[in-house]
Each structure stands twice: as C-alpha cells, then as structure tokens.
Design an enzyme around this catalytic site. Structure first.
Site, short mmCIF file in Angstrom:
data_model
loop_
_atom_site.label_atom_id
_atom_site.label_comp_id
_atom_site.label_asym_id
_atom_site.label_seq_id
_atom_site.Cartn_x
_atom_site.Cartn_y
_atom_site.Cartn_z
N ASP A 12 -11.90 4.39 -1.63
CA ASP A 12 -12.23 5.72 -1.02
C ASP A 12 -13.65 6.38 -2.02
OD1 ASP A 12 -12.91 8.46 0.53
OD2 ASP A 12 -12.02 9.29 -0.50
N GLY A 15 -19.98 6.56 -0.45
CA GLY A 15 -20.22 7.21 0.27
C GLY A 15 -21.09 8.30 -0.81
N HIS A 29 -22.24 2.43 0.06
CA HIS A 29 -21.06 1.03 0.82
C HIS A 29 -20.90 -0.27 0.36
CE1 HIS A 29 -19.58 4.06 3.63
NE2 HIS A 29 -20.60 4.17 4.42
N TRP A 61 -14.11 6.37 13.64
CA TRP A 61 -15.27 6.20 15.13
C TRP A 61 -15.70 7.35 14.28
CZ3 TRP A 61 -16.35 1.52 16.29
CH2 TRP A 61 -15.86 0.62 15.92
N ARG A 63 -17.44 9.11 12.01
CA ARG A 63 -19.12 8.90 11.20
C ARG A 63 -19.95 8.68 12.16
NH1 ARG A 63 -17.42 6.99 5.52
NH2 ARG A 63 -15.31 7.88 5.33
N LEU A 122 -3.88 -16.32 -1.72
CA LEU A 122 -4.01 -15.22 -1.49
C LEU A 122 -4.29 -14.98 0.09
CD1 LEU A 122 -4.45 -11.99 -2.46
CD2 LEU A 122 -6.97 -13.26 -2.98
N ARG A 172 -5.91 4.51 -4.96
CA ARG A 172 -6.53 5.40 -3.97
C ARG A 172 -7.85 5.67 -5.46
NH1 ARG A 172 -6.92 8.99 1.21
NH2 ARG A 172 -9.05 9.09 1.01
N ARG A 178 -4.49 11.34 -1.13
CA ARG A 178 -3.71 11.69 0.38
C ARG A 178 -3.63 9.99 0.39
NH1 ARG A 178 -8.66 15.24 1.46
NH2 ARG A 178 -10.28 13.97 1.71
C1 FPP Z 1 -14.60 4.86 2.39
O1 FPP Z 1 -15.68 5.63 1.40
C2 FPP Z 1 -15.15 3.36 2.54
C3 FPP Z 1 -15.08 3.03 3.30
C4 FPP Z 1 -14.84 4.30 5.04
C5 FPP Z 1 -15.28 1.44 3.64
C6 FPP Z 1 -15.03 0.59 2.92
C7 FPP Z 1 -15.94 -0.43 2.57
C8 FPP Z 1 -16.52 -2.04 1.79
C9 FPP Z 1 -15.84 -0.92 0.57
C10 FPP Z 1 -17.68 -2.03 1.63
C11 FPP Z 1 -17.68 -2.89 2.86
C12 FPP Z 1 -16.08 -3.44 3.34
C13 FPP Z 1 -15.96 -4.66 3.62
C14 FPP Z 1 -14.77 -5.06 3.62
C15 FPP Z 1 -17.27 -5.36 4.30
P1 FPP Z 1 -16.45 7.37 2.21
O2 FPP Z 1 -17.67 6.55 2.24
O3 FPP Z 1 -15.24 7.52 2.95
O4 FPP Z 1 -17.03 7.90 0.75
P2 FPP Z 1 -16.99 9.25 0.84
O5 FPP Z 1 -15.13 10.02 0.37
O6 FPP Z 1 -17.64 10.00 -0.74
O7 FPP Z 1 -17.75 9.97 2.01
#
Ligand code: FPP
Length: 224
Positions: A12, A15, A29, A61, A63, A122, A172, A178
């Site tokens: 997490d 963004g 990302h 979805w 988003r 792995l 996390r 959470r």
């Molecule tokens: C949560 O951060 C992250 C995601 C919803 C996407 C996770 C993706 C990656 C780590 C990169 C891509 C991975 C692969 C396997 C291609 P958030 O966007 O919810 O962050 P925020 O809480 O700051 O909004």
C-alpha cells in the site's frame, strides 16, 4: 527460530508516494514495481518458498479507468519482459482471484502460469481481482454442491490457496492498519507487520529487519 515459508504483502501507498514525489499516482505504481523486484530477490536469498502479493483487489475497480489501465499495462509489460527470467530462476507464478481482464492480459497470465507451473524454488502468488470474502463464498458453494461436510479441511481444499501453507508473515506498508479483504481465512495465525513507509520507499533493509524480528517471535498458535 521460527521457520519461514511464506510472506504475504499488501503493497500500500504507491499512489501517495507518486503524488508526493512525482506529482503522479501512476509514477508511484511504477516505483512500486521496482520494490516488488527488490523483494523477490530478497525472498530468494532468504530461501522463502512462497511470496503472495496483493496487486489488485475486487474493490480497486472503483478507481479511475486511467489508473486501472496504467496498472494493467505495467503488469503486461512486466510479464512480457520478465517471465522468461522468472522461469529460468525456477520461479512459479500463480494468480489468485478471477481472471476477468482484457483478452490479451488473460492470455498472458494463463501463458505465464502454465509455463512456470513445474518450477519449485519460489512460488509467487499474485492476487489480482482478488477478494477474500468472495473466495470463501465460492469455497462454500463448492462444498455444498459436492455434498461434503463443512470443516477446516474441506474449506481449505476449495480455497484458491489450496496446497499453499498459510502466510507466516503479513506485511502491510502505507501506515494503515487493516486487512482490506485479503486472505482473511489464511491469516488466522499470521504475524502481522504494519509498516509506516509507503511501498515504493520500502527497502531490502526493512524486509530483512522484519524477517529477523519474526524469527524470534514466540509463536504458540493458541497454546501456551
Ligand atoms: C496500493 O497502493 C497498490 C496497488 C493497488 C497496486 C499495487 C501495484 C504495484 C506494487 C505495482 C505493480 C505490480 C505488479 C505486479 C505489476 P495505492 O495505489 O492504494 O496507494 P495509496 O494508498 O497511496 O492510494
């Protein structure tokens, strides 16, 4: 010292990191994917057999479409560029969740799973369009339709994590405490580490510190 077979991660904070440092959530990302690569390498070094990454939830979805497209493009390119290398390194890729993506991505995911299915150094479980409640509902439906008893063994048999040991560690990042509908059944006795850092800022050193801390925890699984 506790044995360590399986690490699960809720990655997490991409963004927020992207907005803060690059003025773009998507840049977060992209940087998050680099952290994924670092963690995979460290997982191998530490001889951990299973790594489960929560990459996209059934709730994600909601988003903006642009961000969703960016994430799936990132994944597509990652697989196109890296699946051979993962395969050569004896890594197996398994998708948790339902594959309801573009025909191109679905095909690529199926190809990657099939190609790496016999590997055994792995196993990386990529949770994509995954939600734990839905996974449990589907397991119960299958038990009912096969007239089997509701018990732990049967539930586990019909979860997507069949044959995968429960996570020993859940990490996390992103300073949020959470579970967000992730592996609710499987995390019953998992040691949980909530990290303040955002995922792109999470380092090899952070990962090693968590492993070290985990190894010294007294795990009693309900006993004393
Ligand atoms: C949560 O951060 C992250 C995601 C919803 C996407 C996770 C993706 C990656 C780590 C990169 C891509 C991975 C692969 C396997 C291609 P958030 O966007 O919810 O962050 P925020 O809480 O700051 O909004």
């Amino acid at each position: 010292m506790n044995p360590l077979k399986h690490v699960a991660i809720i990655m997490d904070g991409n963004g927020r990191w992207g907005l803060k440092y690059k003025n773009s959530r998507n840049a977060g990302h992209k940087a998050g994917l680099e952290t994924v690569e670092t963690v995979i390498k460290e997982t191998i070094k530490n001889k951990i057999n299973f790594l489960t990454l929560f990459a996209f939830s059934t709730e994600n979805w909601k988003r903006p479409k642009k961000e969703i497209n960016y994430l799936f493009n990132l994944l597509e390119n990652f697989l196109i560029n890296r699946i051979e290398e993962l395969h050569k390194n004896n890594i197996k890729l398994k998708i948790l969740g339902s594959k309801k993506f573009s025909p191109k991505l679905n095909k690529l995911l199926n190809y990657s799973e099939k190609k790496t299915s016999k590997n055994n150094k792995l196993q990386i479980n990529l949770a994509l369009n995954y939600g734990s409640k839905l996974e449990l509902i589907n397991a119960f439906k299958k038990i009912f339709s096969s007239n089997k008893k509701i018990n732990e063994k049967n539930i586990e048999k019909y979860l997507q994590t069949k044959d995968i040991p429960d996570p020993d560690i859940l990490i996390r990042t992103g300073n949020t405490k959470r579970l967000s509908n992730f592996l609710l059944w499987q995390l019953a006795y998992t040691e949980i580490f909530f990290e303040k850092k955002l995922w792109p800022a999470f380092t090899k050193k952070d990962f090693k510190r968590i492993i070290k801390e985990y190894k010294d925890i007294k795990r009693n699984f309900g006993k004393i």
